[in-house]
Design an enzyme around this catalytic site. Structure first.
Site, PDB file in Angstrom:
ATOM      1  N   ASP A  86       0.923  -0.505  -0.316  1.00 50.65           N
ATOM      2  CA  ASP A  86      -0.074  -0.224  -0.055  1.00 50.65           C
ATOM      3  C   ASP A  86       0.666   1.531  -0.021  1.00 50.65           C
ATOM      4  O   ASP A  86       1.929   1.579   0.197  1.00 50.65           O
ATOM      5  CB  ASP A  86      -0.302  -0.045   1.225  1.00 50.65           C
ATOM      6  CG  ASP A  86      -2.292  -0.754   1.003  1.00 50.65           C
ATOM      7  OD1 ASP A  86      -2.227  -2.016   0.400  1.00 50.65           O
ATOM      8  OD2 ASP A  86      -3.036  -1.363   1.499  1.00 50.65           O
ATOM      9  N   HIS A 232       3.518  -1.829   3.226  1.00 51.39           N
ATOM     10  CA  HIS A 232       3.671  -0.579   2.871  1.00 51.39           C
ATOM     11  C   HIS A 232       5.253  -0.758   2.445  1.00 51.39           C
ATOM     12  O   HIS A 232       5.712  -1.157   2.469  1.00 51.39           O
ATOM     13  CB  HIS A 232       2.967   0.223   4.270  1.00 51.39           C
ATOM     14  CG  HIS A 232       2.038   0.090   3.980  1.00 51.39           C
ATOM     15  ND1 HIS A 232       1.575  -1.016   5.391  1.00 51.39           N
ATOM     16  CD2 HIS A 232       0.305   0.990   4.566  1.00 51.39           C
ATOM     17  CE1 HIS A 232       0.451  -0.554   5.860  1.00 51.39           C
ATOM     18  NE2 HIS A 232      -0.293  -0.176   4.969  1.00 51.39           N
TER      19      HIS A 232
END
Length: 268
Positions: A86, A232
């Site tokens: 992400d 992430h």
């Protein structure tokens, strides 16, 4: 091969037009009104609070399907996992692509629209190297995504979708809600854009925790065949590449490979 395709349920579940949550809300408030009238505020008020907390829990819990279907695990039995990354593109993106190539791994990058618009070359490189892209909102309003109204929610989802389509020529099929939150205004837009919502079942808060060994150890506890792994890039601590490098090493040592959901839909 065709038999396999027919027997496997679709992973890409776009929300259908449904007002079930509205009817549930009306029914809950009707029950509160009856309780308040019959039993008084001492019973009615706690019931009202409990009702609102239940609907709030549906918005804040990433795997909750209260406001539409959500994919949180792949239905496979062999040692393959779906890596999802992400918050990009970022300064980490190219290093992550090199790292994934070196391990023969694939991932889906859930991209923020305004960051993609600022670095379209990285978005195109993700696709060119055989990875997936997903919609992760346009501006990543982390603190308030769960409470956005219909107009702002429309901008967040459709603007990101339009940006990624314009850059790559490909309309993303997957949506990762910001912090995993949702509300009643998400599903109509996902249906309009042809998007399916994705959660996860393995996470280690790698956007805020800065110890790679601790992060990977936490992820390892939640690994299983078909796990959707939340990762992430571009975190302030600057160690996401190191974390993912260590995770890829551990996956190899544990006999895990990576898979994209499109491969499963194609019968792989």
């Amino acid at each position: 091969m065709s038999a396999i395709r027919e027997s496997r349920p679709s992973l890409h579940r776009v929300p259908r037009a449904s007002s079930a949550w509205r009817w549930a809300l009306l029914a809950a408030h009707a029950a509160v009104a009856v309780a308040w009238w019959q039993l008084g505020w001492r019973f009615g008020l706690p019931l009202l609070v409990a009702t609102h907390l239940a609907f709030l829990w549906g918005a804040l819990r990433p795997r909750s399907a209260m406001y539409g279907p959500v994919l949180s695990h792949l239905p496979i039995d062999d040692r393959r996992v779906w890596l999802t990354i992400d918050d990009g593109p970022s300064d980490d993106t190219r290093a992550l692509l090199d790292l994934l190539d070196a391990h023969g791994a694939k991932a889906t990058f859930f991209l923020v629209g305004e960051r993609a618009a600022a670095r379209p070359d990285l978005v195109r490189e993700i696709v060119a190297r055989g990875h997936g892209i997903g919609n992760h909102s346009h501006g990543h309003p982390q603190a308030r995504f769960w409470s956005l109204g219909p107009a702002r929610m429309r901008r967040e989802i459709t603007q990101c979708q339009d940006t990624l389509r314009a850059i790559t020529g490909i309309a993303p099929r997957w949506f990762r809600a910001v912090v995993g939150h949702a509300n009643p205004f998400v599903s109509p837009l996902l249906r309009e854009c042809g998007l399916a919502r994705v959660a996860w079942d393995a996470r280690a808060y790698d956007a805020v925790r800065s110890n790679p060994a601790a992060v990977v150890a936490r992820l390892e506890r939640d690994l299983s065949p078909g796990a959707i792994v939340l990762l992430h890039e571009g975190a302030r601590h600057g160690r996401n590449v190191e974390m993912i490098a260590l995770l890829l090493q551990r996956l190899h040592a544990l006999g895990y490979a990576t898979v994209l959901p499109e491969e499963l839909e194609d019968g792989a």
